[in-house]
Write a protein that holds these residues in place. Structure first.
Motif, short mmCIF file in Angstrom:
data_model
loop_
_atom_site.label_atom_id
_atom_site.label_comp_id
_atom_site.label_asym_id
_atom_site.label_seq_id
_atom_site.Cartn_x
_atom_site.Cartn_y
_atom_site.Cartn_z
N LEU A 1 -87.16 -45.60 47.05
CA LEU A 1 -86.41 -45.17 48.15
C LEU A 1 -85.82 -46.22 49.40
O LEU A 1 -84.77 -46.19 49.54
CB LEU A 1 -86.96 -44.04 48.71
CG LEU A 1 -87.06 -42.87 48.08
CD1 LEU A 1 -88.21 -41.80 48.35
CD2 LEU A 1 -85.72 -41.79 48.45
N LEU A 2 -86.73 -47.31 49.31
CA LEU A 2 -86.46 -48.52 50.02
C LEU A 2 -85.19 -48.98 49.74
O LEU A 2 -84.20 -49.36 50.58
CB LEU A 2 -87.49 -49.21 49.97
CG LEU A 2 -87.64 -50.50 51.27
CD1 LEU A 2 -88.19 -50.26 52.65
CD2 LEU A 2 -88.52 -51.63 50.73
N VAL B 1 -78.83 -59.80 51.40
CA VAL B 1 -80.06 -58.64 51.78
C VAL B 1 -80.65 -58.35 50.75
O VAL B 1 -81.85 -58.36 50.45
CB VAL B 1 -79.23 -57.66 52.75
CG1 VAL B 1 -80.40 -56.60 53.02
CG2 VAL B 1 -78.79 -58.17 53.86
N LEU C 1 -84.10 -59.26 49.50
CA LEU C 1 -85.38 -58.35 49.29
C LEU C 1 -85.92 -58.28 48.20
O LEU C 1 -87.42 -58.23 48.01
CB LEU C 1 -84.74 -56.94 49.79
CG LEU C 1 -85.97 -56.02 50.13
CD1 LEU C 1 -86.89 -56.58 51.39
CD2 LEU C 1 -85.57 -54.66 50.49
N GLY D 1 -72.79 -60.09 52.71
CA GLY D 1 -73.89 -59.61 53.49
C GLY D 1 -74.90 -59.01 52.75
O GLY D 1 -76.05 -59.45 52.70
N LEU D 2 -74.31 -58.07 51.84
CA LEU D 2 -75.14 -57.10 51.05
C LEU D 2 -75.93 -57.96 49.92
O LEU D 2 -77.08 -57.66 49.61
CB LEU D 2 -74.40 -55.88 50.45
CG LEU D 2 -74.17 -54.84 51.37
CD1 LEU D 2 -73.06 -53.82 50.61
CD2 LEU D 2 -75.42 -54.09 51.67
N GLY E 1 -82.13 -46.93 50.28
CA GLY E 1 -81.03 -47.12 51.25
C GLY E 1 -80.05 -48.17 51.16
O GLY E 1 -78.93 -47.73 51.53
N LEU E 2 -80.26 -49.26 50.52
CA LEU E 2 -79.54 -50.20 50.28
C LEU E 2 -78.48 -49.83 49.30
O LEU E 2 -77.27 -50.48 49.53
CB LEU E 2 -80.28 -51.64 50.04
CG LEU E 2 -81.00 -52.29 50.91
CD1 LEU E 2 -81.92 -53.25 50.54
CD2 LEU E 2 -80.01 -52.78 52.23
#
Lengths: 211, 546
Positions: free
Chosen positions: A36-37, A150, A154, A146-147, A40-41
């Motif tokens: 789920l974390l 990120v 992560l 950007g994505l 979101g992305l």
């Protein structure tokens, strides 16, 4: 799930109880939160990919499919080795288990080395958040990178955590804290490592294969 | 089920710990005993609640009359943000699950502890770490945050205050919440006493179980959203920045995907407590046990799909608004199922109006007002007018303070003899409940009217025509302060000087009442075998003879 045979209560008076199924259930729930974390992305990615399909395509050209593919192979192989390590220990082959676990950690480090060269390549080409080169591009491309930073960042953080985790587990196998009849910690770490692999399996096509 | 002679010889969990240190601070902060952890949460939460309540009193003081009375606008912005952040992230979200869930989930299941006791202690320490980070964000240079507890983009990226640290604290607190959720779900699946099938579990367990699911389903979404805001502040990636192609509304979606389910994290455990208290004091088995149990899961599920009703005026398509409005109405159904079943339980019961029961009566009244005004806000037509007014503030406080806050006190008053083995003063407790009812309505009801008249929330000043109602509300806040002092003093006095309570003063029948009060270290001498329905009061005679 009420099979009480798996709950082994020791005869000692302090009731140290061991519940392997419970431990695994907890791990699966934790992995669920991890999904789920990242979910979101992935949602954010989906929104912007839908909004800027062409620019995502153009920006994707700047990523190296070769490095992405190599890292995919590395991670898939490491998933195999960690699974082999678990099976080896369950079959009481401790030394093979240790070899396979060390191999997994080495592959994870290899992944990070690749990642380092990939990112530093991007930085030297002037592509990093807030750079002039990036800001002069279209909005869709800015968001794509950007994505990219990120999400793969992560993920890389999770690989780092995995390296630490698997190293601790390796130490426990060597020190006989984890043995063939009590492998649940090793199995749970393996589960975590498979999740890291699984997320990469989605990141890879979304960033490296949309050219 | 322990026999009485054993009870006398048995040491309570206060006298016997599982740490190396036998007494002192170390015997608590390193203890993995779920009861001690629950009490540590209770003390931490009591402190945060008091701080945030005092902040609220100061805000009301500023609003006593028009113009600047006490503080400037920026200070007021900081105070309402702090009030919200502390109340929500440090008090009401962890509140009932962390304190009473920890203490009573294993007891009600007939277990010796939760599934992962060490993880449980770890969750507590993460919680404390998060709280310390919140406090640090107040004192470090940059100043306390002023965005409101919702951290809306773009202001939360532009504000020069310590946003990054404060929301990182929220991230840390979320992690604690997730780990507690995982722990509780596993405990419910794995550690039920022999004979306790799913539909023999007490309803508080059901509610905590449903809450735990929301905690692990919703919290990761806010975690990643917070990470994105921090990254946005540090690196300017542009995900929420329109000048770089990003979308600030997307932040609101992600925020409410968590934060709406979070209000069910706040209220569901409270509903569970109500389902415990009513049967005990009506001496009658709960009406519609399965309906209440399943409605908890239904609220958890539907509550996940209604988040955008916070954004009716943010700019969404009419189709989306229509659908979210409909779903919002649907979520009222399972809540209604619960309220009707509670009331039906009391019908023809032999009601014993002790303080916990009176608190629950308070709850049903206040929560019903809060719930019904929620429907006013859930309808598109009225929400467009009432959005961001005091009406929302009033609704939220009726649901959260009148709902969860009231039940927090109800739970304290209900389980007090179980936790401490002592009894508070019943008469003072009754006065406290009555005063609370008056103070609460004096404080919050004027806000409905003010909001309806157009008073926007989060303003430190207002038009002259609002003055009299604002004044009434401020007077209510003083009465509330007095009431809270009385309620808490009564409990403190009970802990320190209270007379010894019998083991089961209310005649409860769920498993926590089958052991001594306060319970021994591992809860039960012998793990009880469950033969009865959870609210079968025919076993009361047997329990006395045991």
């Amino acid at each position: 799930m009420t099979d009480s045979n798996h709950i082994i209560e020791s005869a000692a008076d302090n009731h140290i109880h061991r519940d392997d199924i419970g431990a695994k259930m907890g791990m699966w729930l934790f992995l669920f939160t991890e999904i789920l974390l990242f979910g979101g992305l992935f949602l954010v990615y989906a929104v912007y990919r839908f909004q800027y399909p062409d620019q995502f395509h153009i920006a994707g050209m700047d990523l190296s499919t070769a490095i992405g593919t190599i890292n995919t192979i590395i991670l898939l192989t490491s998933s195999l080795t960690v699974a082999l390590s678990i099976t080896a220990l369950q079959k009481q082959n401790k030394s093979l288990s240790i070899i396979m676990l060390s191999l997994t950690i080495s592959l994870a480090i290899l992944f990070m080395i690749n990642k380092y060269f990939e990112w530093s390549g991007k930085f030297s080409a002037g592509i990093y958040p807030g750079s002039e080169d990036l800001l002069s591009r279209h909005n869709g491309e800015i968001l794509f990178f950007g994505l990219y930073f990120v999400m793969t960042g992560l993920h890389a953080l999770h690989v780092l955590v995995g390296i630490v985790l698997l190293s601790i587990i390796l130490g426990m196998v060597v020190n006989k804290k984890i043995t063939y009849d009590y492998t649940v910690k090793l199995e749970n770490s393996g589960l975590y490592w498979h999740l890291v692999d699984l997320i990469w399996i989605f990141l890879f096509p979304l960033f490296y294969l949309i050219q | 089920m322990t026999n009485s002679s054993a009870v006398l010889n048995q040491k309570s969990f206060y006298e016997e710990g599982n740490t190396k240190a036998k007494s002192g601070l170390a015997a608590w902060i390193f203890s993995t005993d779920h009861k001690r952890i629950g009490l540590m949460y209770l003390s931490a939460i009591a402190i945060f609640f008091s701080v945030a309540a005092i902040i609220g009193i100061f805000m009301r003081l500023e609003l006593i009359s028009t113009g600047k009375d006490l503080m400037d606008a920026q200070t007021y912005n900081t105070l309402f943000t702090l009030h919200g952040v502390i109340m929500i992230f440090l008090f009401i979200i962890p509140g009932i699950p962390a304190v009473f869930g920890n203490f009573f989930l294993p007891l009600q299941l007939g277990a010796r502890d939760v599934s992962f006791p060490r993880l449980n202690l770890f969750s507590f320490w993460i919680y404390i770490t998060g709280a310390i980070l919140v406090l640090l964000s107040l004192v470090l240079p940059g100043g306390p945050i002023d965005t409101g507890w919702t951290f809306y983009i773009p202001y939360s990226v532009r504000s020069g205050t310590n946003i990054s640290l404060a929301i990182f604290a929220a991230f840390v607190l979320g992690f604690s919440s997730i780990l507690t959720g995982i722990n509780f779900i596993t405990t419910v699946h794995r550690l039920r006493a022999p004979g306790m099938s799913w539909f023999k579990m007490p309803l508080f367990v059901w509610a905590t179980y449903a809450t735990a699911w929301i905690q692990i389903i919703a919290t990761p979404v806010i975690a990643i959203t917070i990470v994105l805001v921090i990254i946005e502040r540090l690196f300017g990636v542009g995900i929420f920045d329109p000048s770089l192609g990003g979308d600030p509304i997307l932040y609101q979606h992600l925020f409410w995907i968590y934060s709406h389910p979070a209000v069910y994290i706040m209220i569901l455990p409270a509903m569970g407590v109500v389902s415990e208290i009513i049967p005990t004091f009506a001496r009658r088995t709960i009406f519609g046990y399965k309906a209440i149990a399943i409605s908890s899961l239904a609220i958890a599920f539907v509550g996940y799909l209604v988040w955008a009703h916070h954004m009716f005026t943010s700019g969404m398509s009419d189709t989306a608004r229509w659908i979210f409005s409909l779903l919002t109405f649907l979520v009222a159904l399972p809540s209604g199922v619960k309220v009707f079943n509670w009331v039906a339980t009391m019908y023809k019961g032999s009601i014993d109006p002790k303080p916990p029961f009176l608190w629950v009566m308070n709850f049903i009244f206040l929560f019903s007002i809060g719930g019904l005004t929620g429907l006013v806000l859930g309808s598109l037509v009225t929400d467009v007018h009432l959005h961001d007014t005091y009406f929302v503030v009033a609704h939220f406080h009726y649901v959260m303070f009148g709902g969860t806050g009231t039940i927090f006190f109800a739970a304290l008053y209900y389980w007090f003899p179980k936790i401490f083995g002592k009894m508070y003063n019943i008469k003072t407790a009754n006065i406290g409940v009555a005063l609370f009812f008056v103070a609460f309505n004096l404080l919050y009801f004027p806000k409905f009217i003010l909001g309806y008249m157009g008073m926007p929330r989060r303003y430190y000043d207002f038009l002259p025509e609002f003055e009299s109602l604002q004044f009434v509300s401020t007077v209510g806040s003083w009465l509330m302060l007095i009431t809270l002092i009385l309620i808490i003093w009564n409990l403190m006095h009970g802990i320190l000087r209270g007379r010894k309570s019998e083991s089961n003063p209310w005649g409860g029948v769920t498993l926590e009442w089958h052991t001594s009060s306060p319970p021994p270290l591992e809860n039960f001498k012998v793990i009880p075998e469950v033969k009865h329905e959870p609210y079968d009061f025919s076993q009361l005679e047997d329990m006395k003879n045991d």
